[in-house]
Design a protein around this motif. Structure first.
Motif, PDB file in Angstrom:
ATOM      1  N   GLU A 175      -8.400  -5.114  -2.079  1.00 12.72           N
ATOM      2  CA  GLU A 175      -8.580  -4.769  -0.660  1.00 12.72           C
ATOM      3  C   GLU A 175     -10.053  -4.697  -0.292  1.00 12.72           C
ATOM      4  N   ASN A 176     -10.859  -4.093  -1.159  1.00 13.55           N
ATOM      5  CA  ASN A 176     -12.292  -3.996  -0.883  1.00 13.55           C
ATOM      6  C   ASN A 176     -12.949  -5.368  -0.867  1.00 13.55           C
ATOM      7  N   MET A 201       0.830  -1.187   0.000  1.00  8.50           N
ATOM      8  CA  MET A 201       0.000   0.000   0.000  1.00  8.50           C
ATOM      9  C   MET A 201       0.870   1.245   0.000  1.00  8.50           C
ATOM     10  N   GLN A 208       2.642   2.408  -3.419  1.00  9.42           N
ATOM     11  CA  GLN A 208       1.884   3.030  -4.494  1.00  9.42           C
ATOM     12  C   GLN A 208       1.862   4.546  -4.376  1.00  9.42           C
ATOM     13  N   ASP A 209       2.220   5.075  -3.207  1.00  8.06           N
ATOM     14  CA  ASP A 209       2.219   6.510  -3.006  1.00  8.06           C
ATOM     15  C   ASP A 209       3.559   7.150  -3.365  1.00  8.06           C
ATOM     16  N   VAL A 218      -3.080   0.589  -9.204  1.00 10.84           N
ATOM     17  CA  VAL A 218      -3.694   1.078  -7.971  1.00 10.84           C
ATOM     18  C   VAL A 218      -5.150   0.631  -7.900  1.00 10.84           C
ATOM     19  N   ARG A 219      -5.890   0.707  -9.009  1.00 12.36           N
ATOM     20  CA  ARG A 219      -7.294   0.277  -9.030  1.00 12.36           C
ATOM     21  C   ARG A 219      -7.425  -1.209  -8.697  1.00 12.36           C
ATOM     22  N   GLU A 220      -6.531  -2.018  -9.250  1.00  4.98           N
ATOM     23  CA  GLU A 220      -6.575  -3.459  -8.965  1.00  4.98           C
ATOM     24  C   GLU A 220      -6.313  -3.729  -7.491  1.00  4.98           C
ATOM     25  N   ARG A 221      -5.338  -3.017  -6.914  1.00  2.00           N
ATOM     26  CA  ARG A 221      -5.043  -3.205  -5.486  1.00  2.00           C
ATOM     27  C   ARG A 221      -6.226  -2.794  -4.622  1.00  2.00           C
ATOM     28  N   LYS A 222      -6.842  -1.658  -4.957  1.00  2.00           N
ATOM     29  CA  LYS A 222      -7.999  -1.183  -4.182  1.00  2.00           C
ATOM     30  C   LYS A 222      -9.155  -2.167  -4.286  1.00  2.00           C
ATOM     31  N   ALA A 223      -9.386  -2.707  -5.484  1.00  2.00           N
ATOM     32  CA  ALA A 223     -10.470  -3.670  -5.658  1.00  2.00           C
ATOM     33  C   ALA A 223     -10.201  -4.930  -4.847  1.00  2.00           C
ATOM     34  N   ARG A 240     -12.169  -6.894   2.500  1.00  2.00           N
ATOM     35  CA  ARG A 240     -12.816  -6.236   3.629  1.00  2.00           C
ATOM     36  C   ARG A 240     -14.316  -6.473   3.692  1.00  2.00           C
TER      37      ARG A 240
END
Length: 132
Positions: free
Chosen positions: A39-40, A1, A4-5, A32-37, A43
């Motif tokens: 993670e979601n 995480m 990516q910043d 970044v979109r793939e990582r966020k998806a 969760r």
């Protein structure tokens, strides 16, 4: 995480043109979109239809209770105004509205309990059939 910043790594080198910069930015954005998806998805588990139904019933019950009190409040106000009996009509109808709301809550709770018992019995019967 955290990675990516950060800005691009030096081994990537400076972009040669605007097209290269846009292409790199597009790849980074997709990563970044793939990582966020991912993670979601970790969760938020899929919602159980039974729990969603229970939430709907709870909201319905809350709305019924508020509506019963509000309607009885209006009727009491109207009776007081029409017959000039203030505040007795209002108080009487508020008590009737609260009683109606409580009765509705008790009736709904009894129906939900009966449905839960029926679901549990059906589930137990299904497990017994699988064992046999």
């Amino acid at each position: 995480m955290a990675d990516q910043d950060h800005p691009p790594k030096p081994e990537d080198g400076p972009p040669r043109s605007d097209a290269d910069a846009l292409a790199r930015l597009g790849r980074d954005l997709e990563t970044v979109r793939e990582r966020k998806a991912a993670e979601n998805a970790k969760r938020r588990p899929d919602a159980d239809p039974r729990s969603m139904r229970q939430v709907g019933k709870a909201w319905s019950l809350a709305i019924e209770m508020v509506a019963a009190v509000v309607v009885s409040l209006f009727i009491g106000w109207w009776v007081d105004r029409w017959f000039d009996t203030a505040p007795w009509g209002l108080l009487g109808f508020i008590l009737l509205g609260v009683a109606a709301a409580l009765w509705s809550a008790i009736r709904t709770a009894m129906l939900m309990q009966a449905q839960q018992q029926a679901d549990n019995a059906a589930e137990a019967a299904g497990k017994n059939k699988e064992r046999d």
